[in-house]
Write a protein that holds these residues in place. Structure first.
Motif, PDB file in Angstrom:
ATOM      1  N   ALA A 123       0.837  -1.212   0.000  1.00 21.75           N
ATOM      2  CA  ALA A 123       0.000   0.000   0.000  1.00 21.75           C
ATOM      3  C   ALA A 123       0.869   1.258   0.000  1.00 21.75           C
ATOM      4  CB  ALA A 123      -0.924  -0.015   1.214  1.00 21.75           C
ATOM      5  N   ASN A 124       1.951   1.206   0.769  1.00 18.25           N
ATOM      6  CA  ASN A 124       2.866   2.361   0.792  1.00 18.25           C
ATOM      7  C   ASN A 124       3.456   2.624  -0.596  1.00 18.25           C
ATOM      8  OD1 ASN A 124       2.372   2.548   3.533  1.00 18.25           O
ATOM      9  ND2 ASN A 124       4.216   1.394   4.111  1.00 18.25           N
ATOM     10  N   ILE A 125       3.787   1.523  -1.273  1.00 17.11           N
ATOM     11  CA  ILE A 125       4.333   1.684  -2.636  1.00 17.11           C
ATOM     12  C   ILE A 125       3.306   2.335  -3.553  1.00 17.11           C
ATOM     13  CG2 ILE A 125       5.095   0.394  -4.669  1.00 17.11           C
ATOM     14  CD1 ILE A 125       6.404  -1.627  -2.787  1.00 17.11           C
ATOM     15  N   LEU A 126       2.086   1.855  -3.493  1.00 13.92           N
ATOM     16  CA  LEU A 126       1.033   2.412  -4.354  1.00 13.92           C
ATOM     17  C   LEU A 126       0.737   3.872  -4.003  1.00 13.92           C
ATOM     18  CD1 LEU A 126      -1.417  -0.635  -4.508  1.00 13.92           C
ATOM     19  CD2 LEU A 126       0.050   0.225  -6.349  1.00 13.92           C
ATOM     20  N   ARG A 127       0.822   4.213  -2.737  1.00 11.17           N
ATOM     21  CA  ARG A 127       0.569   5.604  -2.329  1.00 11.17           C
ATOM     22  C   ARG A 127       1.685   6.520  -2.845  1.00 11.17           C
ATOM     23  NH1 ARG A 127       0.517   4.630   2.630  1.00 11.17           N
ATOM     24  NH2 ARG A 127      -1.670   4.028   2.716  1.00 11.17           N
ATOM     25  N   ASP A 128       2.896   6.012  -2.847  1.00  6.30           N
ATOM     26  CA  ASP A 128       4.025   6.841  -3.325  1.00  6.30           C
ATOM     27  C   ASP A 128       4.116   6.864  -4.846  1.00  6.30           C
ATOM     28  OD1 ASP A 128       4.665   7.247  -0.683  1.00  6.30           O
ATOM     29  OD2 ASP A 128       6.214   5.676  -0.611  1.00  6.30           O
ATOM     30  N   ASN A 129       3.421   5.959  -5.504  1.00  2.00           N
ATOM     31  CA  ASN A 129       3.477   5.877  -6.976  1.00  2.00           C
ATOM     32  C   ASN A 129       2.051   5.833  -7.519  1.00  2.00           C
ATOM     33  OD1 ASN A 129       6.592   5.176  -7.595  1.00  2.00           O
ATOM     34  ND2 ASN A 129       5.934   4.093  -5.736  1.00  2.00           N
ATOM     35  N   PRO A 130       1.401   6.983  -7.561  1.00  4.99           N
ATOM     36  CA  PRO A 130      -0.026   6.996  -7.945  1.00  4.99           C
ATOM     37  C   PRO A 130      -0.266   6.647  -9.414  1.00  4.99           C
ATOM     38  CG  PRO A 130       0.835   9.227  -7.692  1.00  4.99           C
ATOM     39  CD  PRO A 130       1.889   8.311  -7.182  1.00  4.99           C
TER      40      PRO A 130
ATOM     41  N   ALA B  76      -7.566 -13.345  -3.210  1.00 11.37           N
ATOM     42  CA  ALA B  76      -7.225 -12.136  -3.978  1.00 11.37           C
ATOM     43  C   ALA B  76      -8.086 -10.950  -3.530  1.00 11.37           C
ATOM     44  CB  ALA B  76      -7.417 -12.400  -5.476  1.00 11.37           C
ATOM     45  N   GLU B  77      -9.367 -11.219  -3.288  1.00 10.73           N
ATOM     46  CA  GLU B  77     -10.268 -10.157  -2.833  1.00 10.73           C
ATOM     47  C   GLU B  77      -9.888  -9.688  -1.432  1.00 10.73           C
ATOM     48  OE1 GLU B  77     -12.512  -8.481  -4.333  1.00 10.73           O
ATOM     49  OE2 GLU B  77     -12.501  -9.594  -6.222  1.00 10.73           O
ATOM     50  N   SER B  78      -9.368 -10.622  -0.623  1.00 15.65           N
ATOM     51  CA  SER B  78      -8.940 -10.237   0.720  1.00 15.65           C
ATOM     52  C   SER B  78      -7.803  -9.223   0.657  1.00 15.65           C
ATOM     53  CB  SER B  78      -8.506 -11.490   1.496  1.00 15.65           C
ATOM     54  OG  SER B  78      -8.074 -11.136   2.805  1.00 15.65           O
ATOM     55  N   VAL B  79      -6.903  -9.450  -0.264  1.00 17.03           N
ATOM     56  CA  VAL B  79      -5.794  -8.486  -0.432  1.00 17.03           C
ATOM     57  C   VAL B  79      -6.333  -7.136  -0.906  1.00 17.03           C
ATOM     58  CG1 VAL B  79      -3.695  -7.983  -1.739  1.00 17.03           C
ATOM     59  CG2 VAL B  79      -4.087 -10.297  -0.840  1.00 17.03           C
ATOM     60  N   ARG B  80      -7.268  -7.139  -1.861  1.00 14.31           N
ATOM     61  CA  ARG B  80      -7.808  -5.865  -2.341  1.00 14.31           C
ATOM     62  C   ARG B  80      -8.554  -5.120  -1.228  1.00 14.31           C
ATOM     63  NH1 ARG B  80     -11.372  -4.912  -7.748  1.00 14.31           N
ATOM     64  NH2 ARG B  80     -12.879  -6.321  -6.760  1.00 14.31           N
ATOM     65  N   ALA B  81      -9.292  -5.879  -0.409  1.00 10.26           N
ATOM     66  CA  ALA B  81     -10.007  -5.240   0.699  1.00 10.26           C
ATOM     67  C   ALA B  81      -9.024  -4.598   1.676  1.00 10.26           C
ATOM     68  CB  ALA B  81     -10.889  -6.263   1.401  1.00 10.26           C
TER      69      ALA B  81
ATOM     70  N   ASN C   9     -10.323   1.130  -7.711  1.00  7.83           N
ATOM     71  CA  ASN C   9     -10.153   1.042  -9.173  1.00  7.83           C
ATOM     72  C   ASN C   9      -8.692   0.857  -9.582  1.00  7.83           C
ATOM     73  OD1 ASN C   9      -9.169   3.547  -8.563  1.00  7.83           O
ATOM     74  ND2 ASN C   9     -10.551   4.669  -9.933  1.00  7.83           N
ATOM     75  N   ARG C  10      -7.778   0.929  -8.645  1.00  8.07           N
ATOM     76  CA  ARG C  10      -6.370   0.686  -8.960  1.00  8.07           C
ATOM     77  C   ARG C  10      -5.988  -0.769  -8.691  1.00  8.07           C
ATOM     78  NH1 ARG C  10      -2.692   4.772  -5.887  1.00  8.07           N
ATOM     79  NH2 ARG C  10      -1.120   3.747  -7.240  1.00  8.07           N
TER      80      ARG C  10
END
Length: 300
Positions: A208-215, A242-247, A257-258
């Motif tokens: 999540a930190n990676i995704l937040r730093d790389n929008p 897989a859905e557990s990870v997305r949640a 949506n990402r």
């Protein structure tokens, strides 16, 4: 009777002759030369002779006055002609001098006008050069600022890339043709369950930190199982994991949506299913991280 008539008839005639002779004696004489001098003088007077040749015009005036005086005094015609001729000469001289000086004045005016036009042209050129220089300076400053911005952007991008590489290295991500892949092993889920353990949640937090730093990046979460159990159960379990990870990512602030999910069940094993160790390797969740601004390629 005849003598009286003759005296009465002759007296008016004599008086008329006397009156006629008296009138003729008071009229100034003139000559063709004097008439021409007067005409020339009038023409000169109506022009610009007095303005450009005042001294010569004064002399012509005095000469014509002398001729007119002689005519008024009924002096000898030859003398009148001589004076009139002299006046004509002086008038002609005044006219010639006036034409010359007028031409000189016109030439001087034209020269001044040309100089004025030339000066205006030079002033315009200097002003254009000044504006061009100022524009060139502004362009240079803008180019310098743009280069500094590009350099700063490059440094930022390099720093961001270095930080991302370090974060992915911590997650033991592997480079594949589809992008960097992070694998969550079976131990990060409860047995036959789709609930993340605390260790699994900590790993997802790093993602999540990676995704937040790389929008500009997205992820595809893919679930897999071993071949134990029914195919339908395995497919459903892999999708739930897989859905557990997305949640979990959503709870950590990542837009849904990402994150896309796929459940493949027992398909795409990475090891055989004959031993417990191999089956554990097949029970996994793979998270594919996209390249910046690019979609993730479909699995082949």
């Amino acid at each position: 009777m005849n003598k009286t008539f003759t005296q009465k008839a002759v007296t008016p005639l004599v008086l008329s002759l006397v009156l006629a002779l008296s009138a003729c004696s008071s009229t100034p004489v003139t000559t063709s030369t004097l008439d021409q001098a007067r005409s020339d003088y009038t023409a000169a007077q109506n022009g610009s002779v007095a303005q450009y040749a005042p001294n010569e015009f004064k002399a012509a005036t005095e000469a014509l006055n002398a001729a007119n005086t002689a005519a008024s005094n009924r002096e000898d015609l030859t003398k009148i002609d001589q004076l009139a001729s002299l006046a004509k000469t002086k008038i002609a001289t005044a006219q010639e001098v006036a034409r010359t000086k007028q031409a000189e004045a016109s030439l001087k005016g034209a020269t001044q006008e040309r100089e004025q036009v030339r000066l205006q042209a030079r002033t315009a050129e200097a002003e254009a050069a000044r504006r061009n220089a100022e524009q060139a300076q502004r362009d240079a400053e803008a180019a310098k600022a743009q280069a500094e911005q590009a350099s700063a952007a490059t440094r930022d991008a390099q720093a961001q890339a270095s930080a991302l590489a370090a974060q992915l290295a911590e997650l033991k991500a592997k480079q594949t043709e589809r992008g960097m892949v992070v694998t969550l092993g079976d131990v990060l889920f409860n047995t036959d369950q789709a609930v993340l353990t605390s260790a699994g949640t900590a790993t997802v937090q790093k993602l999540a930190n990676i995704l937040r730093d790389n929008p500009d990046r997205t992820v595809l979460v893919e679930g897999f199982t071993d071949s134990t159990g029914s195919t339908a159960h395995n497919l459903e379990l892999s999708q739930r994991r897989a859905e557990s990870v997305r949640a979990a990512l959503a709870q950590m602030g990542i837009e849904r949506n990402r994150v896309e999910t796929r459940g493949y069940g027992e398909a795409y094993p990475v090891a055989g299913n004959n031993t417990a160790g191999d089956r554990q390797l097949n029970r996994r969740v793979e998270i594919v991280l996209s390249e910046a601004g690019k979609p993730i390629q479909a699995r082949r």
